[in-house]
Design an enzyme around this catalytic site. Structure first.
Site, PDB file in Angstrom:
ATOM      1  CB  CYS A  31      -0.770   0.048   1.287  1.00  0.00           C
ATOM      2  SG  CYS A  31      -2.123  -1.553   1.294  1.00  0.00           S
TER       3      CYS A  31
ATOM      4  CG  HIS B  89      -3.436   3.131   2.216  1.00  0.00           C
ATOM      5  ND1 HIS B  89      -3.762   2.677   1.129  1.00  0.00           N
ATOM      6  CD2 HIS B  89      -3.329   2.522   3.004  1.00  0.00           C
ATOM      7  CE1 HIS B  89      -4.307   1.454   1.196  1.00  0.00           C
ATOM      8  NE2 HIS B  89      -3.975   1.287   2.414  1.00  0.00           N
TER       9      HIS B  89
ATOM     10  CG  ASN C 192      -6.642  -1.145   1.433  1.00  0.00           C
ATOM     11  OD1 ASN C 192      -6.224  -0.918   0.400  1.00  0.00           O
ATOM     12  ND2 ASN C 192      -6.293  -1.521   2.482  1.00  0.00           N
TER      13      ASN C 192
END
Length: 345
Positions: free
Chosen positions: A123, A272, A302
């Protein structure tokens, strides 16, 4: 400035010239997932803030999503594919181990012979690639660099594990970084970090020897991050949550301290998108009002490294940020890793 033999002149500043995204057409709601695993829309929303996500079909590859995002970013930047000097792809789901998927993406957008390579820090990937692109352009050795983050997370999720399958979506985001005549524009601060000791909180094992010590019996699943499926994402949600809250706050505080800026000076935070509860608690602690923190996890879930880039693209498209604004990027993920960047756009 004066340059020596073989040394290129450095640009006055660096800018993000254009952005792009690629999102699969297939929208999967929480109610849709409730038909697959034991869960409910209310359960997912309360714990994550996610209401839906996009999932690619079987024929779509990571390089397809990445190429679409890069092509859009090039068009927005008014940069021709053959003007690209470098393409950096952040991904944890490459098409193949060799060649690098970045090379495939460069070919698909017609950017040959630009340099191309993959990076994988989950990520954190978009922020890390953006940092590398900024440094490359600032050095004068590269003029136009494409940053792209793309993942087909649906291919590495165990769809019988409700702890993980509800969280993720497929997507790609990209931007083109290039020179600016304005010396005030560019990356004012950047950082990257990793703690491999904590890597067992988020991992993909391919065999028994890849399992952490807490998995005493591979035949028995645990809440600590083992769902019994090799080749699929394993996560200790509690450990990742605690880690993310800590490094997110510290990363932003360090960026502000290093530049002498405050929350009042920042136009937008581009974080994020992992868990809305984590984001809300972190930004409240840091003194940022909700309107300064871009949130889209409710619509996309996500999307790993792509999430920061999607947020930036939406901020630019919606006129939330523009030239001269200060923006903070911050991400954390597998590794465990983290990264930040403070830009004057």
């Amino acid at each position: 400035m004066t340059t020596g033999p073989g040394r290129p002149a450095r640009p006055a500043g660096v800018q993000i010239m254009g952005t792009g995204v690629a999102l699969p057409d297939n929208v999967v709601t929480n109610d849709d997932l409730a038909d697959r695993v034991e869960t409910t829309d209310e359960w997912i929303v309360q714990r994550t803030g996610i209401r839906q996500r996009r999932l690619a079909d079987d024929d779509t590859r990571t390089s397809d999503l990445a190429a679409q995002a890069v092509a859009q970013a090039l068009q927005a930047a008014r940069v021709a594919p053959d003007e690209l000097d470098l393409l950096i792809l952040a991904t944890m789901t490459p098409d193949t181990a060799c060649p690098a998927t970045a090379c495939t993406v460069a070919a698909k957008v017609g950017a040959i012979p630009c340099g191309a390579f993959d990076m994988n820090i989950a990520c954190t990937g978009y922020v890390a690639a953006l940092n590398m692109a900024s440094n490359a352009v600032e050095s004068g050795h590269y003029r136009h660099v494409a940053v792209v983050a793309a993942d087909k997370l649906s291919s590495i999720v165990d769809w019988s594990d409700r702890r993980t399958c509800i969280l993720f979506g497929d997507a790609a985001s990209a931007c083109v970084v290039g020179p600016s005549n304005d010396p005030q524009r560019g990356c004012l601060y950047q950082s990257l970090g990793a703690d491999g000791v904590k890597g067992e909180a988020l991992y993909i094992p391919h065999s028994e020897r890849d399992l952490p010590d807490f998995v005493a019996d591979p035949a028995v699943t645990t809440e600590a991050g083992w769902n019994g499926a090799y080749g699929k994402l394993q996560m200790n949600g509690g450990a990742v949550y605690k880690f993310a809250v800590k490094v997110l706050a510290e990363s932003v505080e360090q960026a502000l301290d290093a530049t002498g800026l405050t929350a009042d000076d920042i136009k937008m935070v581009v974080p994020h998108q992992s868990n809305i509860r984590m984001l809300q608690s972190s930004w409240k602690r840091l003194g940022f009002p909700e309107e300064k923190v871009k949130i889209n996890i409710d619509r996309f879930g996500n999307t790993s490294a792509a999430s920061c880039g999607i947020c930036l693209h939406e901020c630019m498209e919606e006129g939330l940020v523009g030239p001269g604004d200060h923006v903070i990027f911050v991400a954390q993920g597998g590794g465990l890793s983290w990264g930040s960047a403070l830009w004057r756009l």
